[in-house]
Motif scaffolding. Structure first.
Motif, mmCIF file in Angstrom:
data_model
loop_
_atom_site.group_PDB
_atom_site.id
_atom_site.type_symbol
_atom_site.label_atom_id
_atom_site.label_comp_id
_atom_site.label_asym_id
_atom_site.label_seq_id
_atom_site.Cartn_x
_atom_site.Cartn_y
_atom_site.Cartn_z
ATOM 1 N N GLN A 140 5.904 -1.948 7.250
ATOM 2 C CA GLN A 140 5.306 -0.907 6.424
ATOM 3 C C GLN A 140 6.411 -0.312 5.556
ATOM 4 O OE1 GLN A 140 2.940 1.943 8.505
ATOM 5 N NE2 GLN A 140 1.928 0.401 9.773
ATOM 6 N N ILE A 141 6.060 0.017 4.353
ATOM 7 C CA ILE A 141 7.065 0.491 3.398
ATOM 8 C C ILE A 141 6.639 1.833 2.824
ATOM 9 C CG2 ILE A 141 7.871 -1.820 2.786
ATOM 10 C CD1 ILE A 141 6.104 -1.716 0.318
ATOM 11 N N PHE A 192 -1.060 2.585 -10.920
ATOM 12 C CA PHE A 192 -0.060 1.902 -10.100
ATOM 13 C C PHE A 192 -0.605 1.621 -8.690
ATOM 14 C CE2 PHE A 192 3.999 2.435 -7.505
ATOM 15 C CZ PHE A 192 4.364 1.104 -7.646
ATOM 16 N N MET A 193 -1.277 2.597 -8.094
ATOM 17 C CA MET A 193 -1.836 2.416 -6.754
ATOM 18 C C MET A 193 -2.951 1.364 -6.756
ATOM 19 S SD MET A 193 -1.963 6.381 -5.413
ATOM 20 C CE MET A 193 -2.718 5.886 -3.872
ATOM 21 N N THR A 194 -3.775 1.368 -7.802
ATOM 22 C CA THR A 194 -4.848 0.370 -7.887
ATOM 23 C C THR A 194 -4.285 -1.039 -8.016
ATOM 24 O OG1 THR A 194 -6.284 2.010 -8.941
ATOM 25 C CG2 THR A 194 -6.902 -0.305 -9.165
ATOM 26 N N SER A 195 -3.238 -1.181 -8.787
ATOM 27 C CA SER A 195 -2.613 -2.496 -8.942
ATOM 28 C C SER A 195 -2.001 -2.974 -7.630
ATOM 29 C CB SER A 195 -1.550 -2.431 -10.042
ATOM 30 O OG SER A 195 -0.940 -3.693 -10.228
ATOM 31 N N LEU A 196 -1.415 -2.049 -6.867
ATOM 32 C CA LEU A 196 -0.861 -2.437 -5.569
ATOM 33 C C LEU A 196 -1.962 -2.863 -4.594
ATOM 34 C CD1 LEU A 196 1.904 0.286 -4.996
ATOM 35 C CD2 LEU A 196 2.214 -2.094 -5.696
ATOM 36 N N GLU A 197 -3.095 -2.190 -4.634
ATOM 37 C CA GLU A 197 -4.206 -2.555 -3.756
ATOM 38 C C GLU A 197 -4.736 -3.952 -4.072
ATOM 39 O OE1 GLU A 197 -5.649 -1.523 -1.179
ATOM 40 O OE2 GLU A 197 -4.987 0.533 -0.885
ATOM 41 N N ASN A 198 -4.646 -4.364 -5.325
ATOM 42 C CA ASN A 198 -5.131 -5.689 -5.716
ATOM 43 C C ASN A 198 -4.147 -6.804 -5.364
ATOM 44 O OD1 ASN A 198 -7.489 -4.599 -6.806
ATOM 45 N ND2 ASN A 198 -6.537 -4.276 -8.818
ATOM 46 N N SER A 199 -2.996 -6.454 -4.866
ATOM 47 C CA SER A 199 -2.001 -7.463 -4.503
ATOM 48 C C SER A 199 -2.411 -8.165 -3.210
ATOM 49 C CB SER A 199 -0.628 -6.803 -4.324
ATOM 50 O OG SER A 199 0.284 -7.715 -3.739
ATOM 51 N N PRO A 200 -2.220 -9.486 -3.109
ATOM 52 C CA PRO A 200 -2.555 -10.183 -1.858
ATOM 53 C C PRO A 200 -1.557 -9.924 -0.737
ATOM 54 C CG PRO A 200 -1.605 -11.721 -3.428
ATOM 55 C CD PRO A 200 -1.766 -10.416 -4.162
ATOM 56 N N PHE A 201 -0.404 -9.305 -1.052
ATOM 57 C CA PHE A 201 0.624 -9.080 -0.045
ATOM 58 C C PHE A 201 0.713 -7.624 0.409
ATOM 59 C CE2 PHE A 201 2.009 -12.839 -2.366
ATOM 60 C CZ PHE A 201 2.288 -13.720 -1.338
ATOM 61 N N LEU A 202 -0.017 -6.718 -0.230
ATOM 62 C CA LEU A 202 0.044 -5.304 0.126
ATOM 63 C C LEU A 202 -1.363 -4.780 0.366
ATOM 64 C CD1 LEU A 202 2.694 -4.053 -2.475
ATOM 65 C CD2 LEU A 202 3.058 -4.538 -0.043
ATOM 66 N N GLU A 203 -1.473 -3.890 1.333
ATOM 67 C CA GLU A 203 -2.757 -3.270 1.638
ATOM 68 C C GLU A 203 -2.512 -1.873 2.193
ATOM 69 O OE1 GLU A 203 -4.686 -5.662 4.559
ATOM 70 O OE2 GLU A 203 -3.176 -5.300 6.106
ATOM 71 N N ALA A 239 1.342 -1.325 3.373
ATOM 72 C CA ALA A 239 1.595 -2.260 4.474
ATOM 73 C C ALA A 239 1.647 -3.677 3.927
ATOM 74 C CB ALA A 239 0.506 -2.151 5.538
ATOM 75 N N TYR A 240 2.636 -4.414 4.395
ATOM 76 C CA TYR A 240 2.755 -5.819 3.987
ATOM 77 C C TYR A 240 1.817 -6.675 4.837
ATOM 78 C CZ TYR A 240 4.694 -10.504 3.450
ATOM 79 O OH TYR A 240 4.845 -11.845 3.221
ATOM 80 N N THR A 241 1.140 -7.617 4.197
ATOM 81 C CA THR A 241 0.259 -8.537 4.903
ATOM 82 C C THR A 241 0.474 -9.936 4.367
ATOM 83 O OG1 THR A 241 -2.038 -9.047 5.472
ATOM 84 C CG2 THR A 241 -1.647 -8.153 3.289
ATOM 85 N N GLN A 242 0.356 -10.906 5.254
ATOM 86 C CA GLN A 242 0.514 -12.304 4.855
ATOM 87 C C GLN A 242 -0.858 -12.876 4.525
ATOM 88 O OE1 GLN A 242 3.391 -13.970 4.479
ATOM 89 N NE2 GLN A 242 2.316 -15.791 3.787
#
Length: 229
Positions: free
Chosen positions: A170-171, A186-197, A222-225
């Protein structure tokens, strides 16, 4: 012309007449010697015993051949079973090594994925001041806005596979921007990332930096694979 022989037997012998064989009468028993009958019976019994003996020997030979063939098959199958077990054991060891290698490989590129996603998601006029790993934000008393840890007598909630707790990274992200709209983007773009949730806002404050009004913010993610296709 009918001729009748009136001579007696001695006279017939003198005259050269051969005596006719007489047939036994129905009431008399044939004169058969008992040793001959016993010999015939013995020969019959002996023949039967010899036949049974050789038949049993042939049967025993067939059974011995079948037993030898079964023993050979058992030995061959035993070797095959041993080889199969060795192969299965080797496959299990190889699978365990592959799993360990995959786990190490996934963790090796973790921060590369995180930094790449932050760079791609960062909008204009937004700067990051720090990116810190927080293995357990719930236990970090210095992190504002986080939930307290559960009591000792209360069981911790289960972590689903693929969640932040399962991944173990977690970061906390801190930065500066000029408007809340840019922060939301910025937060919406991070939520759309496949590696962050689980991107959440810890807090934001208005401040002045070098005479300019800016908004400082702190986020957690949180990082997710992602699942491999």
């Amino acid at each position: 012309m009918v001729r009748i022989n009136l001579l007696s037997q001695p006279e017939q012998k003198k005259k050269g007449f051969a005596p006719r064989p007489s047939l036994p009468s129905l009431g008399t028993r044939p004169n058969v010697p008992l040793p001959l009958v016993g010999g015939v019976v013995f020969l019959l019994l002996l023949s039967g015993a010899v036949f049974v003996y050789f038949s049993q020997n042939r049967r025993m030979s067939e059974l011995d051949e079948r037993i030898d063939a079964a023993l050979q098959d058992s030995t061959r199958y035993s070797r095959a079973i041993t080889r199969i077990r060795d192969i299965e054991s080797s496959q299990s060891a190889i699978a365990a090594r592959i799993q360990a290698i995959q786990s190490v490989d996934q963790g090796r590129f973790r921060w590369a994925h995180i930094m790449e996603e932050l760079s791609d998601s960062l909008p204009e006029y937004t700067w990051l001041t720090s990116v810190v790993q927080k293995d357990d934000l719930a236990m970090d008393a210095a992190a504002p806005g986080t939930a307290p840890a559960p009591p000792q007598d209360q069981a911790a909630p289960e972590v689903a596979p693929g969640s932040a707790g399962a991944q173990g990274t977690q970061i906390e992200i801190t930065g500066v921007t000029f408007s809340n709209l840019t922060l939301t983007r910025f937060m919406t773009s991070l939520e759309n990332s496949p590696f962050l949730e689980h991107v959440s806002l810890v807090g934001s404050n208005r401040s002045v930096v070098d005479g300019v009004d800016v908004t400082t913010f702190a986020l957690t993610a949180a990082y997710t694979q992602p699942p491999t296709s």
